[in-house]
Design a protein around this motif. Structure first.
Motif, PDB file in Angstrom:
ATOM      1  N   ASN A   1     -36.059  81.998  29.277  1.00  0.00           N
ATOM      2  CA  ASN A   1     -36.102  80.898  30.242  1.00  0.00           C
ATOM      3  C   ASN A   1     -36.618  79.604  29.613  1.00  0.00           C
ATOM      4  N   ALA A   2     -37.411  79.726  28.567  1.00  0.00           N
ATOM      5  CA  ALA A   2     -37.904  78.522  27.889  1.00  0.00           C
ATOM      6  C   ALA A   2     -36.796  77.817  27.117  1.00  0.00           C
ATOM      7  N   LYS A   3     -35.779  78.583  26.727  1.00  0.00           N
ATOM      8  CA  LYS A   3     -34.654  78.012  25.985  1.00  0.00           C
ATOM      9  C   LYS A   3     -33.409  77.872  26.854  1.00  0.00           C
ATOM     10  N   PHE A   4     -33.509  78.213  28.138  1.00  0.00           N
ATOM     11  CA  PHE A   4     -32.383  78.105  29.079  1.00  0.00           C
ATOM     12  C   PHE A   4     -31.160  78.849  28.553  1.00  0.00           C
ATOM     13  N   THR A   5     -31.389  80.026  28.033  1.00  0.00           N
ATOM     14  CA  THR A   5     -30.325  80.776  27.370  1.00  0.00           C
ATOM     15  C   THR A   5     -30.348  82.242  27.795  1.00  0.00           C
ATOM     16  N   VAL A   6     -29.164  82.788  27.979  1.00  0.00           N
ATOM     17  CA  VAL A   6     -29.009  84.212  28.228  1.00  0.00           C
ATOM     18  C   VAL A   6     -28.172  84.792  27.096  1.00  0.00           C
ATOM     19  N   TYR A   7     -28.473  86.038  26.744  1.00  0.00           N
ATOM     20  CA  TYR A   7     -27.825  86.677  25.606  1.00  0.00           C
ATOM     21  C   TYR A   7     -27.169  87.992  26.035  1.00  0.00           C
ATOM     22  N   LEU A   8     -26.198  88.405  25.247  1.00  0.00           N
ATOM     23  CA  LEU A   8     -25.621  89.730  25.414  1.00  0.00           C
ATOM     24  C   LEU A   8     -25.447  90.332  24.016  1.00  0.00           C
ATOM     25  N   GLN A   9     -26.281  91.306  23.716  1.00  0.00           N
ATOM     26  CA  GLN A   9     -26.157  92.042  22.462  1.00  0.00           C
ATOM     27  C   GLN A   9     -25.192  93.197  22.693  1.00  0.00           C
ATOM     28  N   MET A  10     -24.146  93.234  21.904  1.00  0.00           N
ATOM     29  CA  MET A  10     -23.109  94.249  22.074  1.00  0.00           C
ATOM     30  C   MET A  10     -23.004  95.080  20.801  1.00  0.00           C
ATOM     31  N   ASN A  11     -23.273  96.359  20.933  1.00  0.00           N
ATOM     32  CA  ASN A  11     -23.209  97.283  19.806  1.00  0.00           C
ATOM     33  C   ASN A  11     -22.125  98.321  20.031  1.00  0.00           C
ATOM     34  N   SER A  12     -21.701  98.945  18.950  1.00  0.00           N
ATOM     35  CA  SER A  12     -20.683 100.010  19.015  1.00  0.00           C
ATOM     36  C   SER A  12     -19.466  99.558  19.812  1.00  0.00           C
ATOM     37  N   LEU A  13     -18.975  98.404  19.478  1.00  0.00           N
ATOM     38  CA  LEU A  13     -17.852  97.833  20.227  1.00  0.00           C
ATOM     39  C   LEU A  13     -16.578  98.647  20.050  1.00  0.00           C
ATOM     40  N   LYS A  14     -15.792  98.656  21.113  1.00  0.00           N
ATOM     41  CA  LYS A  14     -14.541  99.416  21.140  1.00  0.00           C
ATOM     42  C   LYS A  14     -13.358  98.454  21.252  1.00  0.00           C
ATOM     43  N   ALA A  15     -12.216  98.908  20.786  1.00  0.00           N
ATOM     44  CA  ALA A  15     -11.034  98.050  20.822  1.00  0.00           C
ATOM     45  C   ALA A  15     -10.695  97.608  22.241  1.00  0.00           C
ATOM     46  N   GLU A  16     -10.912  98.489  23.194  1.00  0.00           N
ATOM     47  CA  GLU A  16     -10.571  98.161  24.581  1.00  0.00           C
ATOM     48  C   GLU A  16     -11.522  97.154  25.206  1.00  0.00           C
ATOM     49  N   GLU A  17     -12.569  96.768  24.459  1.00  0.00           N
ATOM     50  CA  GLU A  17     -13.482  95.746  24.964  1.00  0.00           C
ATOM     51  C   GLU A  17     -13.089  94.341  24.497  1.00  0.00           C
TER      52      GLU A  17
END
Length: 116
Positions: free
Chosen positions: A74-90
């Motif tokens: 909230n101090a940086k006004f930023t949201v993140y999404l860490q995505m691991n083990s990604l699949k082709a259908e994603e």
């Protein structure tokens, strides 16, 4: 002027990782619930993950539980999404979303392509 600017997308091999970021401005970021959605061309937009305003509660689509992590600064006004083990259908365009009551905002999205 409200802005949600996503970044961090790109090409990654199956099994790889990416970290998406969404920088917010023009509204009271800390009081909004933030989410990541994804959409494949021709299909409906799908909710991937949500984080409440204080960051103490998160929720995930069943398909990404244990592999994706949503977080916010909230101090940086930023949201993140860490995505691991990604699949082709994603492979999809990933969108940042902000909501508080009837007030809702969308970013332009960032493309994630999972391919060898």
């Amino acid at each position: 002027q409200v802005q949600l600017v996503e970044s961090g997308g790109g090409l990654v091999q199956p099994g790889g990782s990416l970290r998406l970021s969404c920088a917010a401005s023009g509204f009271t970021f800390s009081s909004y619930r933030m989410s990541w959605y994804r959409q494949v061309l021709g299909k409906e937009r799908e909710l991937v993950a949500t984080i409440f305003s204080t960051g103490t509660f998160t929720n995930y689509a069943d398909s990404v539980k244990g592999r994706f992590t949503i977080s916010r600064d909230n101090a940086k006004f930023t949201v993140y999404l860490q995505m691991n083990s990604l699949k082709a259908e994603e492979t999809a365009r990933y969108y940042c979303h902000a909501q508080r009551s009837s007030s809702t905002y969308w970013g332009q999205g960032t493309q994630v392509t999972v391919s060898s």
